[in-house]
Enzyme design. Sequence first.
Site, mmCIF file in Angstrom:
data_model
loop_
_atom_site.group_PDB
_atom_site.id
_atom_site.type_symbol
_atom_site.label_atom_id
_atom_site.label_comp_id
_atom_site.label_asym_id
_atom_site.label_seq_id
_atom_site.Cartn_x
_atom_site.Cartn_y
_atom_site.Cartn_z
ATOM 1 N N CYS A 1 25.979 2.398 -20.593
ATOM 2 C CA CYS A 1 25.992 0.977 -20.970
ATOM 3 C C CYS A 1 26.716 0.744 -22.305
ATOM 4 O O CYS A 1 27.934 0.790 -22.331
ATOM 5 C CB CYS A 1 24.573 0.408 -20.945
ATOM 6 S SG CYS A 1 24.583 -1.361 -20.667
ATOM 7 N N HIS B 1 22.345 1.661 -15.824
ATOM 8 C CA HIS B 1 21.300 2.434 -16.504
ATOM 9 C C HIS B 1 20.707 3.472 -15.558
ATOM 10 O O HIS B 1 19.664 3.234 -14.951
ATOM 11 C CB HIS B 1 20.211 1.504 -17.054
ATOM 12 C CG HIS B 1 20.634 0.786 -18.271
ATOM 13 N ND1 HIS B 1 20.427 1.273 -19.525
ATOM 14 C CD2 HIS B 1 21.336 -0.360 -18.426
ATOM 15 C CE1 HIS B 1 20.940 0.452 -20.425
ATOM 16 N NE2 HIS B 1 21.514 -0.542 -19.768
ATOM 17 N N GLU C 1 19.237 6.156 -16.342
ATOM 18 C CA GLU C 1 18.026 6.784 -16.912
ATOM 19 C C GLU C 1 16.748 6.095 -16.441
ATOM 20 O O GLU C 1 15.670 6.655 -16.499
ATOM 21 C CB GLU C 1 18.103 6.762 -18.438
ATOM 22 C CG GLU C 1 17.689 5.484 -19.124
ATOM 23 C CD GLU C 1 18.661 4.322 -18.975
ATOM 24 O OE1 GLU C 1 19.775 4.514 -18.442
ATOM 25 O OE2 GLU C 1 18.297 3.193 -19.397
HETATM 26 N N1 LIG Z 1 24.739 -4.719 -25.719
HETATM 27 C C1 LIG Z 1 25.704 -4.394 -24.703
HETATM 28 C C2 LIG Z 1 25.206 -3.179 -23.909
HETATM 29 C C3 LIG Z 1 23.985 -3.507 -23.103
HETATM 30 C C4 LIG Z 1 22.922 -2.430 -23.103
HETATM 31 O O1 LIG Z 1 23.141 -1.274 -23.437
HETATM 32 N N2 LIG Z 1 21.733 -2.881 -22.719
HETATM 33 C C5 LIG Z 1 20.546 -2.052 -22.658
HETATM 34 C C6 LIG Z 1 19.648 -2.287 -23.854
HETATM 35 C C7 LIG Z 1 18.244 -1.765 -23.669
HETATM 36 C C8 LIG Z 1 18.200 -0.366 -23.048
HETATM 37 O O2 LIG Z 1 18.529 0.613 -23.744
HETATM 38 O O3 LIG Z 1 17.865 -0.246 -21.854
HETATM 39 C C9 LIG Z 1 25.947 -5.566 -23.754
HETATM 40 O O4 LIG Z 1 25.080 -6.461 -23.732
HETATM 41 O O5 LIG Z 1 26.963 -5.550 -23.048
#
Ligand SMILES: N[C@@H](CCC(=O)NCCCC(=O)O)C(=O)O
Length: 256
Positions: free
Chosen positions: A115, A223, A225
């Site tokens: 991400c 995601h 994970e």
């Molecule tokens: N902020 C960026 C990336 C989005 C992101 O990584 N969201 C997950 C945040 C919480 C987690 O770690 O699960 C965007 O908004 O594009």
Amino acid sequence: MEKDNLPVVGILCDLEQVGPHPFHMTGNKYIQAIIDAAGCIPILIPAMAEQTRFEDLLTSIDGILLPGGYSMVDPLNYQETEAIEGTKLDIARDKTSFGLIKQAITNGVPIFGICRGFQEMNVAFGGTLHQQLHEQKIFQEHRENKSLSLDEQYADCHQVKLMPDGQLSKIMETETVKVNSLHTQGVDKLADNLTIEAMSEDGLCEAFSVTNAKVFSMAVQWHPEWKVAKNNKNRKLFAAFGTACKARQTARNNNG
Ligand SMILES: N[C@@H](CCC(=O)NCCCC(=O)O)C(=O)O
């Protein structure tokens, strides 16, 4: 019989303010996935680029995980204009991430971006991002609905097509996979030395690999994970990363 010592994976932290104090932190689900699905020992890397000896650090670990994060990659890393007022940035994480990415590629250390980590890798290699995907009118909604439960926010919600001859389709043993989607930003220009590995139905890049990398050097916008123990496809992804880290550890041990 001596227990096999496990590879060590460095997980990059966010720099967050907690009350009056700055903290270096990451999500528990990334740490758990490195333990359970990659079969590695997690250590946390503080977002302290100026004080990080990247070469020393990368000679003593077997892999790097660049996790998700709520902050946005500073657009000044890829354009002249500043972020929209009120955007949550994490400059310390950006700088540390770019240093880790550069050193990992130089040293042939496996690197896995998720991400925000996916977005950082594209920018680190010279690519750009759409800052507000939903304003582009050509993409479906990729943000999560924060009013829903976490299970609902992180539920798989759209299909991505994996490139038939790509590394990802081989690792995940499929050419289409349903993934979750929790991001405001996305790849605009993919950096020249990155190879697209997956696309969503609306044409957005959802995964890439570092072209001609000798070791696992990949990133995904979703995601994997999240509840990885219950997701066979995402578990294969972490297992492939863990195997690459194990190979790095063996090479390190053999080279003394
Ligand atoms: N902020 C960026 C990336 C989005 C992101 O990584 N969201 C997950 C945040 C919480 C987690 O770690 O699960 C965007 O908004 O594009």
